[in-house]
Write an enzyme that holds these catalytic residues in place. Structure first.
Site, mmCIF file in Angstrom:
data_model
loop_
_atom_site.group_PDB
_atom_site.id
_atom_site.type_symbol
_atom_site.label_atom_id
_atom_site.label_comp_id
_atom_site.label_asym_id
_atom_site.label_seq_id
_atom_site.Cartn_x
_atom_site.Cartn_y
_atom_site.Cartn_z
ATOM 1 N N ASP A 126 16.412 -16.456 -9.962
ATOM 2 C CA ASP A 126 16.315 -14.937 -10.828
ATOM 3 C C ASP A 126 16.366 -14.100 -9.447
ATOM 4 O OD1 ASP A 126 16.088 -13.284 -12.534
ATOM 5 O OD2 ASP A 126 13.902 -13.590 -12.767
ATOM 6 N N LYS A 127 16.740 -12.966 -9.897
ATOM 7 C CA LYS A 127 16.684 -11.680 -8.993
ATOM 8 C C LYS A 127 15.538 -10.791 -9.445
ATOM 9 C CE LYS A 127 18.383 -8.188 -10.031
ATOM 10 N NZ LYS A 127 18.459 -6.696 -10.548
ATOM 11 N N HIS A 128 15.126 -9.873 -8.443
ATOM 12 C CA HIS A 128 14.088 -8.942 -8.890
ATOM 13 C C HIS A 128 14.515 -7.685 -7.996
ATOM 14 C CE1 HIS A 128 10.739 -6.787 -10.561
ATOM 15 N NE2 HIS A 128 10.481 -6.273 -9.391
ATOM 16 N N SER A 129 14.494 -6.481 -8.810
ATOM 17 C CA SER A 129 14.705 -5.215 -8.012
ATOM 18 C C SER A 129 13.811 -4.378 -7.907
ATOM 19 C CB SER A 129 16.077 -4.745 -8.559
ATOM 20 O OG SER A 129 15.950 -3.330 -8.580
ATOM 21 N N THR A 138 16.119 -2.289 -17.685
ATOM 22 C CA THR A 138 17.159 -3.213 -18.103
ATOM 23 C C THR A 138 16.847 -3.529 -19.791
ATOM 24 O OG1 THR A 138 17.456 -4.236 -16.265
ATOM 25 C CG2 THR A 138 18.213 -5.661 -17.838
ATOM 26 N N ARG A 146 -4.454 0.135 -11.314
ATOM 27 C CA ARG A 146 -4.066 0.993 -9.910
ATOM 28 C C ARG A 146 -3.276 2.183 -10.352
ATOM 29 N NH1 ARG A 146 0.135 -3.242 -7.919
ATOM 30 N NH2 ARG A 146 0.639 -1.740 -6.492
ATOM 31 N N SER A 160 1.756 -8.189 -6.950
ATOM 32 C CA SER A 160 2.174 -7.878 -8.363
ATOM 33 C C SER A 160 3.532 -8.190 -8.709
ATOM 34 C CB SER A 160 1.987 -6.149 -8.390
ATOM 35 O OG SER A 160 2.385 -5.923 -9.760
ATOM 36 N N LYS A 186 4.533 -11.881 -11.120
ATOM 37 C CA LYS A 186 5.270 -12.011 -12.254
ATOM 38 C C LYS A 186 6.278 -12.854 -12.114
ATOM 39 C CE LYS A 186 5.433 -7.566 -12.834
ATOM 40 N NZ LYS A 186 4.359 -6.629 -12.122
ATOM 41 N N LYS A 187 7.188 -12.805 -11.125
ATOM 42 C CA LYS A 187 8.294 -13.446 -10.992
ATOM 43 C C LYS A 187 8.058 -15.048 -10.764
ATOM 44 C CE LYS A 187 11.543 -10.971 -11.667
ATOM 45 N NZ LYS A 187 12.685 -11.174 -12.906
HETATM 46 N N1 URA Z 1 6.494 -2.936 -9.302
HETATM 47 C C1 URA Z 1 5.552 -3.896 -9.556
HETATM 48 O O1 URA Z 1 5.706 -4.785 -10.812
HETATM 49 N N2 URA Z 1 4.232 -3.666 -9.404
HETATM 50 C C2 URA Z 1 3.944 -2.739 -8.180
HETATM 51 O O2 URA Z 1 2.955 -3.035 -7.825
HETATM 52 C C3 URA Z 1 4.947 -2.079 -7.871
HETATM 53 C C4 URA Z 1 6.196 -1.907 -8.748
#
Ligand code: URA
Length: 438
Positions: A82-85, A122, A170, A185, A189-190
């Site tokens: 996977d990729k996260h941006s 997305t 936060r 964070s 999730k990823k």
């Molecule tokens: N995106 C996230 O998922 N978490 C953060 O803390 C900042 C950006």
């Protein structure tokens, strides 16, 4: 360790033991800890920071606070990637990258988000496609990841639930901008998606989440280190967001651009170059290519043969969208009732773009949200946006506005002109890939 003792230790600048952090994060997920203690913890972490070991522990605890996807039972023939941006404007990378990597043998279970602030989401873009279901049941999601190689869907409630609560607190306690909290964070999730490897795209420039290039580079470095220590090999690229990545921004407009790119109608472009660079890293991480040259060759073949486009089409159809979207986009993608071509007041060369302002213009046109949970207008946005170094005159406009009414179009005209700085000097387009952390 009691929650108040953990908060006290962090307040006093001590490093927190991994086990104490895990217990605290689990208590956040189960609702045993209230918002006051979450906020105090976040502020203590914001002020005193966390070392690498603490950040890894916080990441692992966040990942394990809910369901962690597992793919072993499916006997997948290729790696789970996977990729996260960190998000941007005109950033439709995920929509091209997922099917492209799938066409090269990867399996991409991509959990994506909605627009946030000035950045597009997305999921919002995919929902411009009639029938596309961003919340399929697990069986359907898994079947698509296995058979098509890619499924782009929304966050489920049981994936990293601790982050959902921590992030919400936060957001209202001025503690978003904490490096260890951001790293945990994003990665929590990823990494809950059961990946064999991850590639991270950290943006830098006027439309980026991080305020400076140094901050983007630090985030990329920490993400690559922490993810790898948490057991998921990760490469991070810092890529340019000093102008919209595609020459368009909005929901349906970006889906149209995705189709053009996948069909090969858009030729080479900045979007394709960044997507290709990320895809190369994914193929290498997943051992789907022998070296960089081999990865590039496989990717070119997958695009030119139509295999990547075919994966996108199958994903859309598999998630409830039309089976002939690629052939007949005009039949399905909604169009705004008004199109306004905006020219500069005098000819000139584009020196700079305020990418954040362009993103906000799309939000104000109705393409994003001013309030949480609001509906978005999939039809609106910008197209034909100029790039740094381009010459504008009576022939070449600054952009075309897609609006739902005269009033919003008029506002966008002013915002567009204010966001683009023209001059007489030649301007060099910025480098697209600033740094690579491998
Ligand atoms: N995106 C996230 O998922 N978490 C953060 O803390 C900042 C950006």
């Amino acid at each position: 360790m009691l929650p108040q003792e953990l908060i006290r230790a962090k307040r006093d600048g001590q490093a927190l033991p991994a086990e104490a952090l895990r217990t605290f994060i689990q208590a956040i997920a189960s609702g045993q800890i209230g918002d006051a203690q979450i906020g105090a913890f976040a502020m203590a972490a914001y002020l005193n920071g966390m070392d690498d070991a603490e950040t890894v522990a916080l990441t692992e605890a966040t990942r394990d606070s809910g369901q962690v996807l597992a793919w072993d039972d499916l006997d997948l023939p290729g790696p789970v990637l996977d990729k996260h941006s960190t998000g941007g404007v005109g950033d439709l990378v995920s929509l091209v990258l997922g099917p492209w990597v799938a066409a090269c043998g990867g399996h991409v279970p991509m959990i994506s988000g909605r627009g946030l602030g000035h950045t597009g989401g997305t999921l919002d873009k995919l929902e411009a496609i009639p029938g596309y279901d961003i919340g399929p049941d697990q069986a359907r999601f898994r079947r698509l990841v296995k058979e098509v190689g890619v499924a782009i869907i929304g966050q489920t409630a049981d994936l990293a639930p601790a982050d959902k609560r921590l992030y919400a607190v936060r957001d209202v306690t001025a503690t978003v901008e904490s490096m260890p909290l951001i790293v945990a964070s994003i990665l929590g999730k990823k990494l809950a998606c059961g990946l064999d490897a991850l590639v991270m795209d950290v943006k830098s420039g006027s439309g980026a989440f991080m305020p400076t290039h140094e901050a983007s580079l630090e985030l990329a470095t920490r993400i690559a280190e922490v993810a790898s220590q948490a057991g998921t090999p990760t490469t991070a690229l810092v890529t340019d967001m000093s102008q919209p990545l595609a020459p368009c921004a909005g929901n349906a407009v970006e889906i149209r651009e995705t189709l053009r790119l996948l069909r090969g109608d858009a030729g080479d472009s900045r979007l394709l170059e960044v997507t290709r660079a990320l895809a190369v890293e994914m193929l290498l991480q997943g051992r789907l290519a022998e070296d960089r040259h081999d990865a590039e060759h496989k990717l070119e073949r997958a695009l030119a043969s139509g295999a990547a486009a075919e994966r996108f089409a199958r994903m859309v159809a598999g998630l409830g969208g039309p089976a002939d979207l690629l052939e007949r986009p005009a039949r399905y993608l909604p169009e705004a009732p008004l199109r306004v071509t905006v020219h500069a007041e005098a000819p000139g060369i584009v020196q700079r773009l305020d990418t954040r302002a362009l993103g906000m213009a799309v939000v104000e046109l109705g393409g994003g949200r001013l309030q949480a949970g609001a509906a978005v207008d999939h039809r609106v946005g910008l197209s034909e946006i100029v790039a740094i170094g381009e010459h504008v005159d009576a022939e070449r406009p600054l952009a075309v506005i897609h609006a739902r009414d005269e009033a919003s179009a008029e506002r966008a005209v002013a915002q567009l002109r204010a966001a683009i700085t023209l001059g007489d000097a030649a301007a060099t387009p910025p480098t697209l890939i600033h740094d690579a952390i491998r």
